[in-house]
Design a protein around this motif. Structure first.
Motif, PDB file in Angstrom:
ATOM      1  N   MET A   1       0.839  -1.168   0.000  1.00  0.00           N
ATOM      2  CA  MET A   1       0.000   0.000   0.000  1.00  0.00           C
ATOM      3  C   MET A   1       0.893   1.244   0.000  1.00  0.00           C
ATOM      4  O   MET A   1       1.844   1.326   0.745  1.00  0.00           O
ATOM      5  CB  MET A   1      -0.921   0.022   1.228  1.00  0.00           C
ATOM      6  N   MET A   2       0.538   2.192  -0.824  1.00  0.00           N
ATOM      7  CA  MET A   2       1.290   3.441  -0.938  1.00  0.00           C
ATOM      8  C   MET A   2       0.999   4.342   0.257  1.00  0.00           C
ATOM      9  O   MET A   2      -0.137   4.427   0.713  1.00  0.00           O
ATOM     10  CB  MET A   2       0.886   4.135  -2.234  1.00  0.00           C
ATOM     11  N   LYS A   3       2.024   4.994   0.772  1.00  0.00           N
ATOM     12  CA  LYS A   3       1.874   5.981   1.847  1.00  0.00           C
ATOM     13  C   LYS A   3       2.084   7.359   1.234  1.00  0.00           C
ATOM     14  O   LYS A   3       2.986   7.562   0.436  1.00  0.00           O
ATOM     15  CB  LYS A   3       2.909   5.757   2.947  1.00  0.00           C
ATOM     16  N   TYR A   4       1.246   8.305   1.610  1.00  0.00           N
ATOM     17  CA  TYR A   4       1.307   9.653   1.065  1.00  0.00           C
ATOM     18  C   TYR A   4       1.583  10.675   2.158  1.00  0.00           C
ATOM     19  O   TYR A   4       1.032  10.577   3.251  1.00  0.00           O
ATOM     20  CB  TYR A   4      -0.033  10.031   0.402  1.00  0.00           C
ATOM     21  N   THR A   5       2.378  11.669   1.826  1.00  0.00           N
ATOM     22  CA  THR A   5       2.516  12.825   2.700  1.00  0.00           C
ATOM     23  C   THR A   5       1.384  13.781   2.355  1.00  0.00           C
ATOM     24  O   THR A   5       0.729  13.632   1.311  1.00  0.00           O
ATOM     25  CB  THR A   5       3.864  13.544   2.475  1.00  0.00           C
ATOM     26  N   THR A   6       1.161  14.781   3.184  1.00  0.00           N
ATOM     27  CA  THR A   6       0.136  15.767   2.843  1.00  0.00           C
ATOM     28  C   THR A   6       0.519  16.491   1.552  1.00  0.00           C
ATOM     29  O   THR A   6      -0.358  16.819   0.752  1.00  0.00           O
ATOM     30  CB  THR A   6      -0.090  16.781   3.980  1.00  0.00           C
ATOM     31  N   GLU A   7       1.811  16.701   1.354  1.00  0.00           N
ATOM     32  CA  GLU A   7       2.259  17.340   0.109  1.00  0.00           C
ATOM     33  C   GLU A   7       1.902  16.473  -1.097  1.00  0.00           C
ATOM     34  O   GLU A   7       1.416  16.978  -2.115  1.00  0.00           O
ATOM     35  CB  GLU A   7       3.766  17.592   0.159  1.00  0.00           C
ATOM     36  N   ASP A   8       2.133  15.160  -0.988  1.00  0.00           N
ATOM     37  CA  ASP A   8       1.770  14.234  -2.071  1.00  0.00           C
ATOM     38  C   ASP A   8       0.271  14.298  -2.356  1.00  0.00           C
ATOM     39  O   ASP A   8      -0.153  14.314  -3.510  1.00  0.00           O
ATOM     40  CB  ASP A   8       2.101  12.781  -1.687  1.00  0.00           C
ATOM     41  N   ILE A   9      -0.520  14.303  -1.292  1.00  0.00           N
ATOM     42  CA  ILE A   9      -1.979  14.332  -1.442  1.00  0.00           C
ATOM     43  C   ILE A   9      -2.410  15.610  -2.143  1.00  0.00           C
ATOM     44  O   ILE A   9      -3.199  15.572  -3.095  1.00  0.00           O
ATOM     45  CB  ILE A   9      -2.666  14.183  -0.067  1.00  0.00           C
ATOM     46  N   GLN A  10      -1.875  16.736  -1.694  1.00  0.00           N
ATOM     47  CA  GLN A  10      -2.260  18.012  -2.292  1.00  0.00           C
ATOM     48  C   GLN A  10      -1.849  18.081  -3.762  1.00  0.00           C
ATOM     49  O   GLN A  10      -2.616  18.567  -4.592  1.00  0.00           O
ATOM     50  CB  GLN A  10      -1.690  19.188  -1.489  1.00  0.00           C
ATOM     51  N   LYS A  11      -0.671  17.576  -4.090  1.00  0.00           N
ATOM     52  CA  LYS A  11      -0.222  17.577  -5.484  1.00  0.00           C
ATOM     53  C   LYS A  11      -1.092  16.667  -6.344  1.00  0.00           C
ATOM     54  O   LYS A  11      -1.461  17.024  -7.461  1.00  0.00           O
ATOM     55  CB  LYS A  11       1.241  17.146  -5.581  1.00  0.00           C
ATOM     56  N   ARG A  12      -1.404  15.486  -5.842  1.00  0.00           N
ATOM     57  CA  ARG A  12      -2.199  14.543  -6.625  1.00  0.00           C
ATOM     58  C   ARG A  12      -3.602  15.084  -6.878  1.00  0.00           C
ATOM     59  O   ARG A  12      -4.128  14.982  -7.995  1.00  0.00           O
ATOM     60  CB  ARG A  12      -2.265  13.191  -5.918  1.00  0.00           C
ATOM     61  N   VAL A  13      -4.217  15.662  -5.864  1.00  0.00           N
ATOM     62  CA  VAL A  13      -5.545  16.257  -6.038  1.00  0.00           C
ATOM     63  C   VAL A  13      -5.471  17.402  -7.037  1.00  0.00           C
ATOM     64  O   VAL A  13      -6.317  17.517  -7.929  1.00  0.00           O
ATOM     65  CB  VAL A  13      -6.133  16.714  -4.685  1.00  0.00           C
ATOM     66  N   ASP A  14      -4.441  18.239  -6.928  1.00  0.00           N
ATOM     67  CA  ASP A  14      -4.307  19.373  -7.846  1.00  0.00           C
ATOM     68  C   ASP A  14      -4.104  18.903  -9.285  1.00  0.00           C
ATOM     69  O   ASP A  14      -4.680  19.474 -10.215  1.00  0.00           O
ATOM     70  CB  ASP A  14      -3.163  20.289  -7.422  1.00  0.00           C
ATOM     71  N   GLN A  15      -3.316  17.849  -9.477  1.00  0.00           N
ATOM     72  CA  GLN A  15      -3.125  17.304 -10.824  1.00  0.00           C
ATOM     73  C   GLN A  15      -4.447  16.814 -11.393  1.00  0.00           C
ATOM     74  O   GLN A  15      -4.729  17.008 -12.580  1.00  0.00           O
ATOM     75  CB  GLN A  15      -2.093  16.173 -10.807  1.00  0.00           C
ATOM     76  N   TYR A  16      -5.252  16.201 -10.563  1.00  0.00           N
ATOM     77  CA  TYR A  16      -6.549  15.709 -11.016  1.00  0.00           C
ATOM     78  C   TYR A  16      -7.471  16.875 -11.378  1.00  0.00           C
ATOM     79  O   TYR A  16      -8.029  16.921 -12.472  1.00  0.00           O
ATOM     80  CB  TYR A  16      -7.199  14.827  -9.941  1.00  0.00           C
ATOM     81  N   ILE A  17      -7.637  17.819 -10.465  1.00  0.00           N
ATOM     82  CA  ILE A  17      -8.555  18.943 -10.676  1.00  0.00           C
ATOM     83  C   ILE A  17      -8.103  19.820 -11.841  1.00  0.00           C
ATOM     84  O   ILE A  17      -8.932  20.346 -12.587  1.00  0.00           O
ATOM     85  CB  ILE A  17      -8.695  19.784  -9.382  1.00  0.00           C
ATOM     86  N   SER A  18      -6.802  19.942 -12.020  1.00  0.00           N
ATOM     87  CA  SER A  18      -6.257  20.802 -13.078  1.00  0.00           C
ATOM     88  C   SER A  18      -6.587  20.316 -14.488  1.00  0.00           C
ATOM     89  O   SER A  18      -6.428  21.068 -15.453  1.00  0.00           O
ATOM     90  CB  SER A  18      -4.737  20.922 -12.925  1.00  0.00           C
ATOM     91  N   GLN A  19      -7.067  19.109 -14.626  1.00  0.00           N
ATOM     92  CA  GLN A  19      -7.454  18.570 -15.940  1.00  0.00           C
ATOM     93  C   GLN A  19      -8.741  19.203 -16.469  1.00  0.00           C
ATOM     94  O   GLN A  19      -9.035  19.107 -17.652  1.00  0.00           O
ATOM     95  CB  GLN A  19      -7.732  17.063 -15.849  1.00  0.00           C
TER      96      GLN A  19
END
Length: 113
Positions: free
Chosen positions: A1-19
């Motif tokens: 299972m992947m572990k995420y930092t808050t920075e990772d979470i914020q970046k991943r959400v932003d990459q998704y929304i930015s589409q």
């Protein structure tokens, strides 16, 4: 299972929304969505641990999924307002660790003065 930092979470959400052209919802809409997701989590907790049992027509929802939805919407909210969740968490923990340091019974039997 992947572990995420808050920075990772914020970046991943932003990459998704930015589409999407729509981008992040307004703060008011995000507050409404967050309230809705927290309500869904509360409903699941009530079904599992409270007196209100599910109707036979209601499907099973994972509490983990509901918490994930809350994290996603909260992250959208933070990103839309340019708030660093790590800094927000640190600020909150510092306040709690100071304000509540003697509020609860410590397991080690010591009170911090």
């Amino acid at each position: 299972m992947m572990k995420y930092t808050t920075e990772d979470i914020q970046k991943r959400v932003d990459q998704y929304i930015s589409q999407f052209k729509e981008g992040y919802f307004s703060p008011l809409a995000l507050q409404a969505r967050l309230t809705e997701e927290v309500g869904e989590m509360a409903r699941e907790i009530n079904h599992r641990y409270g007196e209100k049992k599910k109707k036979s027509s209601e499907g099973e929802k994972a509490l983990e999924e509901e918490m994930g939805d809350v994290i996603f919407v909260l992250t959208c909210f933070a990103n839309s307002l340019d708030i660093d969740l790590s800094q927000a968490f640190e600020s909150s923990m510092s306040k709690i660790e100071t304000r509540d340091k003697n509020r609860w019974t410590r397991k080690d039997g010591e009170n911090i003065k």
